[in-house]
Design a protein around this motif. Structure first.
Motif, PDB file in Angstrom:
ATOM      1  N   VAL A 201       0.784  -1.296   0.035  1.00  0.00           N
ATOM      2  CA  VAL A 201      -0.290   0.046  -0.313  1.00  0.00           C
ATOM      3  C   VAL A 201       0.900   1.191   0.249  1.00  0.00           C
ATOM      4  O   VAL A 201       0.483   2.008  -0.793  1.00  0.00           O
ATOM      5  N   SER A 204       2.766   2.204  -3.474  1.00  0.00           N
ATOM      6  CA  SER A 204       2.077   2.702  -4.338  1.00  0.00           C
ATOM      7  C   SER A 204       1.166   4.032  -4.700  1.00  0.00           C
ATOM      8  O   SER A 204       0.976   4.147  -5.327  1.00  0.00           O
ATOM      9  N   THR A 205       2.286   4.497  -3.510  1.00  0.00           N
ATOM     10  CA  THR A 205       2.271   6.171  -2.915  1.00  0.00           C
ATOM     11  C   THR A 205       2.936   6.641  -3.404  1.00  0.00           C
ATOM     12  O   THR A 205       3.194   7.768  -3.195  1.00  0.00           O
ATOM     13  N   ALA A 228      -7.919  10.936   0.320  1.00  0.00           N
ATOM     14  CA  ALA A 228      -7.443   9.350  -0.194  1.00  0.00           C
ATOM     15  C   ALA A 228      -5.798   8.697   0.045  1.00  0.00           C
ATOM     16  O   ALA A 228      -5.242   7.857   0.751  1.00  0.00           O
ATOM     17  N   LEU A 229      -5.252   9.342  -0.413  1.00  0.00           N
ATOM     18  CA  LEU A 229      -3.990   9.402  -0.142  1.00  0.00           C
ATOM     19  C   LEU A 229      -2.965   9.813   1.056  1.00  0.00           C
ATOM     20  O   LEU A 229      -2.162   8.519   1.473  1.00  0.00           O
ATOM     21  N   TRP A 231      -5.162   7.789   4.026  1.00  0.00           N
ATOM     22  CA  TRP A 231      -6.231   7.398   4.702  1.00  0.00           C
ATOM     23  C   TRP A 231      -4.972   6.046   3.699  1.00  0.00           C
ATOM     24  O   TRP A 231      -4.379   4.590   4.397  1.00  0.00           O
ATOM     25  N   ARG A 232      -4.520   6.484   2.940  1.00  0.00           N
ATOM     26  CA  ARG A 232      -3.930   4.797   1.947  1.00  0.00           C
ATOM     27  C   ARG A 232      -2.408   4.775   3.163  1.00  0.00           C
ATOM     28  O   ARG A 232      -1.650   3.934   3.233  1.00  0.00           O
ATOM     29  N   GLY A 236      -1.779   1.493   5.504  1.00  0.00           N
ATOM     30  CA  GLY A 236      -0.432   1.323   5.124  1.00  0.00           C
ATOM     31  C   GLY A 236       0.357   0.996   6.374  1.00  0.00           C
ATOM     32  O   GLY A 236       1.316  -0.177   6.764  1.00  0.00           O
TER      33      GLY A 236
END
Length: 328
Positions: A201, A204-205, A228-229, A231-232, A236
């Motif tokens: 996760v 992926s950012t 969204a970024l 909380w990712r 993670g």
């Protein structure tokens, strides 16, 4: 940069091998490797397979996870002091483990303590999401994390203060110092799957974190910033830090120290720093775990104590650079 990752990977492999061959039993090197590779029911294969192999794998995995999440949080929050413990997940995981020791729950089953730490980490994530809210910015996230860390620290201190059993209090204090001793394959299978998912996760950012270095406005214009970024990254980090704290205790400074050491070699681009920090974190924790077995072999030197000894001078270095007007 191109040569750094292979060098770090080779260093991790060498330290992993050294970790496998280091221990109080004093097993011959060739016999140890043969026993690990070929298996069997003798004492050497059992020691290598059941004691040293899970310890070495956990050392590499926990160090890599802490280094990776530390680099990601520093990139997102644009704060050089950011580390996984800043958002409170590790503190809540530690509180869950402390409660399981104090109540005697940890004596009922081998996995009771790490599962209690998991539960504490999950409560920490829920509190963080509730406090930061869906529209809170990076400052709100830091404040919420500091508040949760303070709450977890207060809860841990309260449990210690009210503990009627000195043996339980002693066990809590030693657990909080962090260690990889006496970990088994059960701990490995419990921690590795969520940590691998958390690492995927966070990785992926990396493009969004690169865009964020241009500023929040530019990143939002590119469609790469926002809730969204955030909380990712939180999800993670929680998937890594919760299991890591559950099986290894509270180990600090790795996520803070490693990105600072490697940033001069890879630059400020987060996508380049993330894999380097993962490898650097694995190397640092493997080296520290080898050191605790060699420096004072007849005493139970805790892993978190050694990483704190490494991290404290870095804080002094950051203060010195800040006073000199340099960038950290």
């Amino acid at each position: 940069m191109k040569a750094l990752l292979p060098v770090l990977a080779a260093l991790v492999c060498a330290l992993f091998l050294a970790s496998l061959l280091t221990g109080p039993a004093g097993l011959p090197m060739l016999d140890s490797l043969r026993g690990l590779a070929l298996g069997g029911d003798g004492p050497i294969p059992i020691v290598m397979r059941e004691i040293r192999l899970p310890r070495a794998i956990l050392g590499a995995a926990v160090g890599a996870g802490l280094g990776l999440s530390g680099a990601a949080l520093q990139g997102y929050l644009r704060n050089p002091l950011a580390e996984p413990g800043l958002i409170g997940i590790s503190g809540m995981a530690a509180l869950g483990a402390v409660l399981s020791i104090q109540t005697g729950l940890s004596l009922l089953a081998v996995l009771a303590l790490p599962l209690a730490a998991f539960a504490g980490a999950a409560v920490g994530v829920a509190m963080l999401m509730a406090l930061a809210g869906p529209r809170g910015g990076s400052v709100t996230l830091i404040l919420a994390g500091v508040a949760i860390s303070a709450l977890a620290g207060a809860g841990t201190a309260l449990v210690l203060n009210l503990s009627p059993n000195p043996y339980a209090a002693s066990e809590i204090v030693f657990w909080l110092m962090g260690s990889l001793a006496d970990r088994s394959m059960l701990h490995l299978w419990l921690a590795l799957p969520p940590m691998a998912l958390g690492a995927a996760v966070i990785l992926s950012t990396r493009r969004a974190l690169d865009a964020l270095t241009l500023g929040e406005a530019a990143a939002q214009a590119l469609g790469m910033a926002g809730p969204a970024l955030r909380w990712r990254l939180v999800a993670g980090t929680a998937l890594i830090v919760g299991p890591a704290t559950a099986v290894a205790g509270a180990i600090g400074f790795v996520g803070l120290v490693v990105p600072h050491i490697l940033r001069p070699f890879v630059g400020a681009r987060p996508s380049a720093l993330l894999p380097a920090s993962a490898l650097g974190g694995a190397a640092l924790l493997l080296a520290s775990d080898i050191a605790v077995r060699l420096v004072v072999p007849d005493r139970d030197l805790k892993l978190g104590v050694l990483t704190a000894i490494v991290g404290a001078p870095l804080f002094l270095h950051l203060i010195w650079k800040t006073r000199s007007g340099g960038r950290v």
